[in-house]
Design a protein around this motif. Structure first.
Motif, short mmCIF file in Angstrom:
data_model
loop_
_atom_site.label_atom_id
_atom_site.label_comp_id
_atom_site.label_asym_id
_atom_site.label_seq_id
_atom_site.Cartn_x
_atom_site.Cartn_y
_atom_site.Cartn_z
N SER A 31 0.82 -1.22 0.00
CA SER A 31 0.00 0.00 0.00
C SER A 31 0.86 1.27 0.00
O SER A 31 0.40 2.33 -0.40
N ARG A 32 2.11 1.15 0.43
CA ARG A 32 3.02 2.30 0.49
C ARG A 32 3.95 2.37 -0.73
O ARG A 32 4.65 3.36 -0.92
N LEU A 33 3.95 1.31 -1.51
CA LEU A 33 4.86 1.21 -2.66
C LEU A 33 4.36 2.09 -3.80
O LEU A 33 3.31 1.83 -4.38
N LEU A 34 5.11 3.15 -4.09
CA LEU A 34 4.74 4.03 -5.19
C LEU A 34 5.02 3.37 -6.53
O LEU A 34 4.24 3.47 -7.45
N ARG A 35 6.18 2.70 -6.61
CA ARG A 35 6.52 1.93 -7.81
C ARG A 35 7.76 1.10 -7.53
O ARG A 35 8.51 1.34 -6.60
N ASP A 36 7.93 0.09 -8.38
CA ASP A 36 9.17 -0.67 -8.34
C ASP A 36 9.76 -0.67 -9.75
O ASP A 36 9.04 -0.57 -10.74
N ILE A 37 11.07 -0.72 -9.79
CA ILE A 37 11.80 -0.65 -11.05
C ILE A 37 12.74 -1.83 -11.12
O ILE A 37 13.57 -2.02 -10.23
#
Length: 136
Positions: free
Chosen positions: A113-119
């Motif tokens: 829920s806190r993850l804005l994005r992963d790369i």
């Protein structure tokens, strides 16, 4: 591209270490401040404390594969613990595709829920400018 809020935790990881940053910019500008690097603990033939990535050591795993997967497990546990204890509000996770694949399924819904994005990119040894460029 969405703005990265001030205080966002940025974790840049590979199979053996993670660089941890916080965005100290004002939300319109990105300015990363680096914290201590996280390293795998207790590398041995039995993995970290005798545990593999899922609590048991798969017989066909090499030592390096075991340690990479176990580090991913440790990192996921740390992110989970920090989210559950409200130590960060926003997270961006950057990791090589293999490590990211080990971390993702172990993340608690609170982290998600806190993850804005992963790369999915290996930037652990990249200069700060390259990391900031990947985020903009």
């Amino acid at each position: 591209m969405q703005q990265i809020p001030e205080g966002t935790l940025v974790v840049v990881a590979d199979g053996g270490s993670a660089r941890v940053f916080t965005n100290v910019g004002n939300g319109r500008t990105l300015q990363l401040k680096q914290h201590e690097e996280l390293q795998i603990q207790d590398i041995s033939a039995q993995g970290v404390s005798g545990q593999g990535p899922s609590g048991a050591v798969p017989k066909d795993m090499s030592i390096s594969q075991l340690n990479e997967a176990t580090f991913a497990k440790q990192l996921a546990q740390q992110l989970n613990d920090d989210a559950l204890n409200n130590r960060y509000s926003h997270l961006i996770l950057i990791a090589d595709p293999k490590t990211l694949g080990h971390i993702r399924p172990q993340l608690h819904k609170e982290v998600e829920s806190r993850l804005l994005r992963d790369i999915a990119k290996d930037l652990t040894n990249a200069p700060l400018e390259d990391i900031q460029r990947a985020l903009s």
